[in-house]
Design a protein around this motif. Sequence first.
Motif, PDB file in Angstrom:
ATOM      1  N   LEU A   1       0.829  -1.200   0.000  1.00  0.00           N
ATOM      2  CA  LEU A   1       0.000   0.000   0.000  1.00  0.00           C
ATOM      3  C   LEU A   1       0.870   1.260   0.000  1.00  0.00           C
ATOM      4  N   ALA A   2       1.997   1.215   0.676  1.00  0.00           N
ATOM      5  CA  ALA A   2       2.934   2.344   0.659  1.00  0.00           C
ATOM      6  C   ALA A   2       3.485   2.539  -0.757  1.00  0.00           C
ATOM      7  N   GLU A   3       3.793   1.444  -1.447  1.00  0.00           N
ATOM      8  CA  GLU A   3       4.252   1.533  -2.834  1.00  0.00           C
ATOM      9  C   GLU A   3       3.158   2.129  -3.717  1.00  0.00           C
ATOM     10  N   LEU A   4       1.926   1.689  -3.508  1.00  0.00           N
ATOM     11  CA  LEU A   4       0.798   2.205  -4.285  1.00  0.00           C
ATOM     12  C   LEU A   4       0.628   3.701  -4.042  1.00  0.00           C
ATOM     13  N   ALA A   5       0.763   4.146  -2.797  1.00  0.00           N
ATOM     14  CA  ALA A   5       0.616   5.565  -2.476  1.00  0.00           C
ATOM     15  C   ALA A   5       1.653   6.406  -3.204  1.00  0.00           C
ATOM     16  N   ALA A   6       2.851   5.843  -3.406  1.00  0.00           N
ATOM     17  CA  ALA A   6       3.890   6.564  -4.129  1.00  0.00           C
ATOM     18  C   ALA A   6       3.525   6.725  -5.599  1.00  0.00           C
ATOM     19  N   VAL A   7       2.781   5.756  -6.136  1.00  0.00           N
ATOM     20  CA  VAL A   7       2.371   5.810  -7.539  1.00  0.00           C
ATOM     21  C   VAL A   7       1.106   6.650  -7.714  1.00  0.00           C
ATOM     22  N   ASP A   8       0.098   6.411  -6.872  1.00  0.00           N
ATOM     23  CA  ASP A   8      -1.177   7.119  -6.979  1.00  0.00           C
ATOM     24  C   ASP A   8      -1.807   7.190  -5.588  1.00  0.00           C
ATOM     25  N   ALA A   9      -1.738   8.353  -4.981  1.00  0.00           N
ATOM     26  CA  ALA A   9      -2.205   8.532  -3.602  1.00  0.00           C
ATOM     27  C   ALA A   9      -3.699   8.246  -3.458  1.00  0.00           C
ATOM     28  N   ARG A  10      -4.508   8.618  -4.458  1.00  0.00           N
ATOM     29  CA  ARG A  10      -5.955   8.397  -4.334  1.00  0.00           C
ATOM     30  C   ARG A  10      -6.288   6.909  -4.332  1.00  0.00           C
ATOM     31  N   LEU A  11      -5.592   6.124  -5.138  1.00  0.00           N
ATOM     32  CA  LEU A  11      -5.830   4.679  -5.133  1.00  0.00           C
ATOM     33  C   LEU A  11      -5.549   4.116  -3.742  1.00  0.00           C
ATOM     34  N   ALA A  12      -4.471   4.578  -3.128  1.00  0.00           N
ATOM     35  CA  ALA A  12      -4.132   4.118  -1.781  1.00  0.00           C
ATOM     36  C   ALA A  12      -5.195   4.543  -0.778  1.00  0.00           C
ATOM     37  N   GLN A  13      -5.740   5.742  -0.939  1.00  0.00           N
ATOM     38  CA  GLN A  13      -6.802   6.208  -0.040  1.00  0.00           C
ATOM     39  C   GLN A  13      -8.045   5.337  -0.179  1.00  0.00           C
ATOM     40  N   VAL A  14      -8.378   4.966  -1.400  1.00  0.00           N
ATOM     41  CA  VAL A  14      -9.547   4.111  -1.622  1.00  0.00           C
ATOM     42  C   VAL A  14      -9.353   2.774  -0.909  1.00  0.00           C
ATOM     43  N   VAL A  15      -8.166   2.192  -1.031  1.00  0.00           N
ATOM     44  CA  VAL A  15      -7.896   0.921  -0.359  1.00  0.00           C
ATOM     45  C   VAL A  15      -7.985   1.090   1.147  1.00  0.00           C
ATOM     46  N   GLU A  16      -7.373   2.138   1.680  1.00  0.00           N
ATOM     47  CA  GLU A  16      -7.414   2.364   3.127  1.00  0.00           C
ATOM     48  C   GLU A  16      -8.849   2.493   3.627  1.00  0.00           C
ATOM     49  N   MET A  17      -9.635   3.280   2.919  1.00  0.00           N
ATOM     50  CA  MET A  17     -11.001   3.528   3.375  1.00  0.00           C
ATOM     51  C   MET A  17     -11.883   2.289   3.242  1.00  0.00           C
ATOM     52  N   ARG A  18     -11.695   1.545   2.166  1.00  0.00           N
ATOM     53  CA  ARG A  18     -12.542   0.372   1.948  1.00  0.00           C
ATOM     54  C   ARG A  18     -12.055  -0.839   2.739  1.00  0.00           C
ATOM     55  N   TYR A  19     -10.788  -1.150   2.604  1.00  0.00           N
ATOM     56  CA  TYR A  19     -10.235  -2.352   3.225  1.00  0.00           C
ATOM     57  C   TYR A  19     -10.010  -2.179   4.718  1.00  0.00           C
ATOM     58  N   PHE A  20      -9.328  -1.110   5.086  1.00  0.00           N
ATOM     59  CA  PHE A  20      -9.004  -0.905   6.486  1.00  0.00           C
ATOM     60  C   PHE A  20     -10.112  -0.182   7.239  1.00  0.00           C
ATOM     61  N   GLY A  21     -10.846   0.682   6.564  1.00  0.00           N
ATOM     62  CA  GLY A  21     -11.878   1.460   7.239  1.00  0.00           C
ATOM     63  C   GLY A  21     -13.270   0.880   7.137  1.00  0.00           C
ATOM     64  N   GLY A  22     -13.485  -0.037   6.198  1.00  0.00           N
ATOM     65  CA  GLY A  22     -14.794  -0.651   6.053  1.00  0.00           C
ATOM     66  C   GLY A  22     -15.853   0.291   5.500  1.00  0.00           C
ATOM     67  N   LEU A  23     -15.429   1.384   4.838  1.00  0.00           N
ATOM     68  CA  LEU A  23     -16.393   2.337   4.298  1.00  0.00           C
ATOM     69  C   LEU A  23     -16.987   1.807   2.990  1.00  0.00           C
ATOM     70  N   LEU A  24     -18.198   2.223   2.718  1.00  0.00           N
ATOM     71  CA  LEU A  24     -18.873   1.854   1.480  1.00  0.00           C
ATOM     72  C   LEU A  24     -18.393   2.758   0.345  1.00  0.00           C
ATOM     73  N   GLU A  25     -18.629   2.320  -0.895  1.00  0.00           N
ATOM     74  CA  GLU A  25     -18.190   3.103  -2.044  1.00  0.00           C
ATOM     75  C   GLU A  25     -18.770   4.513  -2.019  1.00  0.00           C
ATOM     76  N   ALA A  26     -20.044   4.646  -1.643  1.00  0.00           N
ATOM     77  CA  ALA A  26     -20.670   5.973  -1.586  1.00  0.00           C
ATOM     78  C   ALA A  26     -19.990   6.857  -0.545  1.00  0.00           C
ATOM     79  N   GLU A  27     -19.618   6.288   0.594  1.00  0.00           N
ATOM     80  CA  GLU A  27     -18.936   7.052   1.643  1.00  0.00           C
ATOM     81  C   GLU A  27     -17.546   7.482   1.187  1.00  0.00           C
ATOM     82  N   ILE A  28     -16.867   6.581   0.491  1.00  0.00           N
ATOM     83  CA  ILE A  28     -15.531   6.904  -0.019  1.00  0.00           C
ATOM     84  C   ILE A  28     -15.640   8.020  -1.063  1.00  0.00           C
ATOM     85  N   ALA A  29     -16.621   7.898  -1.950  1.00  0.00           N
ATOM     86  CA  ALA A  29     -16.822   8.919  -2.981  1.00  0.00           C
ATOM     87  C   ALA A  29     -17.065  10.289  -2.349  1.00  0.00           C
TER      88      ALA A  29
END
Length: 186
Positions: free
Chosen positions: A131-159
Amino acid sequence: MSEITTLLRAAGQGDRLAADQVVALLYADLRRLAGQRLRLAGAGQPTALDATGLVHESWLRLQQAGQLDFADRQHFMAYAARTMRSVVIDQIRSRQAQRHGGELQQVTFNTAVAELPPQRDEEILRVHEALAELAAVDARLAQVVEMRYFGGLLEAEIADALGVTERTVQRDWQKARMFLSLALGS
């Protein structure tokens, strides 16, 4: 403007009482989030923290960082999820350093990450590093993973939190899964 948003703005301006009120109002949600985070860390693993302890440790880190300026509830919860992830990762690293000298082994990452949470400390750390490698490439992609995978947020909440459409979140999730799959060698 909601009560929580008003309190978050006051907390961002240094009002400690407002910050404490935000936590009190969102305490049940924070405990739910902490419970999810601990389940992702592996139910069979020994842990020094329970959901309550994780919420409190995360809140202490948030206060120490002085980062209490959040636009709304979703942004606060996303940051809380990231902080909880950090607490759990630090705990796992500490546990591994004691047990195994901190040596990590190769593990396979299942790309159905949202449905099949990791069961071992090593896998959680590998995901964290990827995920740290992904953040270096595209920070928003890493945020989506953090919010969905680690935070359990729904797609609408992430959006809402990121200010993008749900479809963008879905595309970002697909790209992130592909990147993580390649980074983890599965």
